[in-house]
Design a protein around this motif. Structure first.
Motif, PDB file in Angstrom:
ATOM      1  N   GLY A  40       0.717  -1.192  -0.168  1.00  0.00           N
ATOM      2  CA  GLY A  40      -0.138  -0.107   0.029  1.00  0.00           C
ATOM      3  C   GLY A  40       0.613   1.202  -0.099  1.00  0.00           C
ATOM      4  O   GLY A  40       0.252   2.495  -0.183  1.00  0.00           O
ATOM      5  N   LYS A  43       4.108   1.553  -4.503  1.00  0.00           N
ATOM      6  CA  LYS A  43       4.992   0.954  -5.419  1.00  0.00           C
ATOM      7  C   LYS A  43       4.527   0.853  -6.621  1.00  0.00           C
ATOM      8  O   LYS A  43       5.052   1.149  -7.829  1.00  0.00           O
ATOM      9  CB  LYS A  43       5.694  -0.421  -4.882  1.00  0.00           C
ATOM     10  CG  LYS A  43       6.272  -0.177  -3.642  1.00  0.00           C
ATOM     11  CD  LYS A  43       6.867  -1.525  -3.058  1.00  0.00           C
ATOM     12  CE  LYS A  43       5.774  -2.623  -3.172  1.00  0.00           C
ATOM     13  NZ  LYS A  43       4.748  -2.498  -1.707  1.00  0.00           N
ATOM     14  N   SER A  44       3.376  -0.014  -6.949  1.00  0.00           N
ATOM     15  CA  SER A  44       2.417  -0.389  -7.952  1.00  0.00           C
ATOM     16  C   SER A  44       2.205   0.833  -8.741  1.00  0.00           C
ATOM     17  O   SER A  44       2.199   1.117 -10.006  1.00  0.00           O
ATOM     18  CB  SER A  44       1.411  -1.353  -7.840  1.00  0.00           C
ATOM     19  OG  SER A  44       2.043  -2.544  -7.481  1.00  0.00           O
ATOM     20  N   THR A  45       1.656   1.712  -8.085  1.00  0.00           N
ATOM     21  CA  THR A  45       1.043   3.102  -8.640  1.00  0.00           C
ATOM     22  C   THR A  45       2.226   3.817  -9.370  1.00  0.00           C
ATOM     23  O   THR A  45       2.213   4.263 -10.669  1.00  0.00           O
ATOM     24  CB  THR A  45       0.664   3.730  -7.601  1.00  0.00           C
ATOM     25  OG1 THR A  45      -0.528   3.515  -6.973  1.00  0.00           O
ATOM     26  CG2 THR A  45       0.141   5.107  -8.294  1.00  0.00           C
TER      27      THR A  45
HETATM   28  N1  LIG Z   1      -7.064   2.401  -9.065  1.00  0.00           N
HETATM   29  C1  LIG Z   1      -7.001   3.086  -7.596  1.00  0.00           C
HETATM   30  N2  LIG Z   1      -7.972   3.626  -7.100  1.00  0.00           N
HETATM   31  C2  LIG Z   1      -7.801   4.266  -5.688  1.00  0.00           C
HETATM   32  N3  LIG Z   1      -6.782   4.015  -5.112  1.00  0.00           N
HETATM   33  C3  LIG Z   1      -5.774   3.254  -5.510  1.00  0.00           C
HETATM   34  C4  LIG Z   1      -6.067   2.605  -6.646  1.00  0.00           C
HETATM   35  N4  LIG Z   1      -4.842   1.760  -6.621  1.00  0.00           N
HETATM   36  C5  LIG Z   1      -4.013   1.921  -5.690  1.00  0.00           C
HETATM   37  N5  LIG Z   1      -4.859   2.708  -4.769  1.00  0.00           N
HETATM   38  C6  LIG Z   1      -4.479   3.286  -3.560  1.00  0.00           C
HETATM   39  O1  LIG Z   1      -3.071   3.870  -3.466  1.00  0.00           O
HETATM   40  C7  LIG Z   1      -2.325   3.522  -2.479  1.00  0.00           C
HETATM   41  C8  LIG Z   1      -0.865   2.803  -2.984  1.00  0.00           C
HETATM   42  O2  LIG Z   1      -1.253   1.396  -3.748  1.00  0.00           O
HETATM   43  P1  LIG Z   1      -0.411   0.549  -4.711  1.00  0.00           P
HETATM   44  O3  LIG Z   1       0.656   1.408  -5.350  1.00  0.00           O
HETATM   45  O4  LIG Z   1      -0.974  -0.504  -5.186  1.00  0.00           O
HETATM   46  O5  LIG Z   1       0.782   0.097  -3.222  1.00  0.00           O
HETATM   47  P2  LIG Z   1       1.602  -1.193  -3.311  1.00  0.00           P
HETATM   48  O6  LIG Z   1       1.882  -1.361  -4.581  1.00  0.00           O
HETATM   49  O7  LIG Z   1       2.860  -0.477  -2.735  1.00  0.00           O
HETATM   50  O8  LIG Z   1       1.209  -2.274  -2.467  1.00  0.00           O
HETATM   51  C9  LIG Z   1      -3.123   2.491  -1.690  1.00  0.00           C
HETATM   52  O9  LIG Z   1      -3.509   3.234  -0.575  1.00  0.00           O
HETATM   53  C10 LIG Z   1      -4.195   1.869  -2.495  1.00  0.00           C
HETATM   54  O10 LIG Z   1      -5.381   1.703  -1.740  1.00  0.00           O
END
Ligand SMILES: Nc1ncnc2c1ncn2[C@@H]1O[C@H](COP(=O)(O)OP(=O)(O)O)[C@@H](O)[C@H]1O
Ligand SMILES: [Mg+2]
Length: 379
Positions: A40, A43-45
């Motif tokens: 959370g 990273k993926s974002t």
């Molecule tokens: N499509 C989306 N819409 C709204 N919030 C999102 C979306 N994708 C991720 N988030 C939020 O953005 C934050 C970072 O998520 P993410 O990048 O998936 O983290 P990680 O890959 O580090 O686990 C989290 O709080 C997640 O809930």
């Protein structure tokens, strides 16, 4: 091949919450960068913004010399390697590798040349007629890499590609990915929440927390000089001991509960009364020899016998519920009794200090208060 520049990039999905908050990373051509942090943290974002799968709210991403903010994912010259490799089960290895190129309408002879060249480098030539289920996990990983390689991407992007594998296979795949990346020299960004994976793969680590890059540096740099208490606790296993303390006396001693420690006795003085966090890695403490002056005593509550090492768990003397918990890594042949008092010596220069409020690293050389200021504080 290309360098990647991430410049003051932020992502706001909705409202004002920042999933990624003002991150800048310069990635030289051919470098392997790992984004690591808890689930959370964004990273993926960040990776998906580089890939073009998410829009960039603020900031700029360039691949090579080109700003790609508005560029379609298919036009960015990137290849993504996913978890489970996403191979087509009904297709032979050859066709799995050729698929993307055929879709782009590349001439047959060119496709054949690229697939065979990649197969040769990846030692897959004898497997081209097989289907994915007839391959080992390692071979499947190589096919997935092959499929990415034939497209001659400028950048590889990996999002937790190994997280579904068992520990042993994960270890093998890690080495494989590292070797392949070095052989092809393709700039890579790799996302994982696993700090061991991050340490072993990265040229450069980006430790993320709550959308922010807490530290960017080589794995050894991050291990030896963590920029914050968060990084200190996240990188390294077992985790660094983080002990709440208050600067005391002449500014060179620390009060930890009822005990007094002086791990920085030769350093410049700190402001008395300042709350700090003392960081000590379990591997930087050892049992004191007979007649040696101990830096602290551990009251042992449990021993974790791992074979090569034994982890002693307990609290800093005088012990009891108020005392700071501590884990010490000892040689495997050490036997410990619960309740025993173990005198410990801290490796010189191995203690870390963080600000008790901000969590940022305190550099003792810079943090020293001027002598007259310290004198005033004492008066
Ligand atoms: N499509 C989306 N819409 C709204 N919030 C999102 C979306 N994708 C991720 N988030 C939020 O953005 C934050 C970072 O998520 P993410 O990048 O998936 O983290 P990680 O890959 O580090 O686990 C989290 O709080 C997640 O809930
Ligand atoms: Mg993720």
């Amino acid at each position: 091949m290309a360098q990647v520049h991430i410049e003051r990039v932020s992502k706001i999905y909705s409202g004002t919450q920042r999933a990624v908050n003002d991150i800048s990373i310069d990635i030289p051509d051919g470098e392997f960068v790992v984004l690591v942090g808890p689930s959370g943290c964004g990273k993926s974002t960040l990776l998906r913004m580089v890939a073009g799968l998410e829009s960039i709210t603020e900031g700029k991403v360039s691949i090579g010399d080109r700003v790609v903010n508005g560029v379609d994912p298919a036009e960015r010259d990137i290849a993504m390697v996913f978890q489970n490799y996403a191979l087509y089960p009904h297709m032979k290895v050859y066709d799995n590798m050729a698929y993307g190129l055929r879709n782009r309408g590349m001439p047959k002879a060119e496709i054949d040349r690229r697939v065979r060249e990649a197969a040769k480098t990846l030692e897959l030539e004898h497997l081209l007629e097989r289907r994915p289920r007839e391959l080992s996990g390692g071979q499947r990983q190589r096919v997935a890499m092959g499929r990415a390689i034939v497209r001659s991407p400028k950048v590889f992007l990996f999002d937790e590609p190994l997280s579904n594998l068992d520990a042993k296979l994960r270890g093998q795949m890690r080495v494989e990915i590292r070797n392949l990346q070095k052989r092809f020299g393709v700039t890579s960004i790799y996302v994982t929440h696993d700090q061991v994976e991050a340490m072993t793969l990265a040229d450069t680590l980006v430790v993320m927390n709550n959308g922010v890059a807490e530290q960017i540096g080589s794995p050894l740099d991050v291990y030896e000089r963590p920029a914050s208490a968060f990084v200190a606790g996240f990188i390294g296993a077992p985790a660094m001991n983080l002990i709440e303390a208050v600067v005391e006396g002449d500014g060179r001693a620390l009060a930890v509960g009822a005990s007094r420690l002086a791990p920085f006795s030769h350093s410049p003085a700190l402001e008395p009364g300042r709350p700090v966090t003392l960081g000590i890695r379990p591997e930087h403490l050892r049992r004191a020899h007979a007649n040696e002056k101990a830096d602290m005593d551990l009251v042992v509550s449990a021993a974790e016998i791992l074979g090569a090492d034994t982890l002693a768990h307990g609290r800093i003397a005088p012990g009891g519920t108020g005392a700071a918990p501590l884990i010490v890594r000892l040689p495997g042949n050490v036997r410990l009794e619960t309740g025993a008092r173990l005198p410990l010596v801290l490796e010189p220069g191995a203690a870390h200090l963080f600000d008790g409020e901000t969590g940022r690293r305190i550099d003792l050389a810079e943090a020293a208060v001027a002598p007259q200021q310290a004198a005033m504080a004492r008066a």
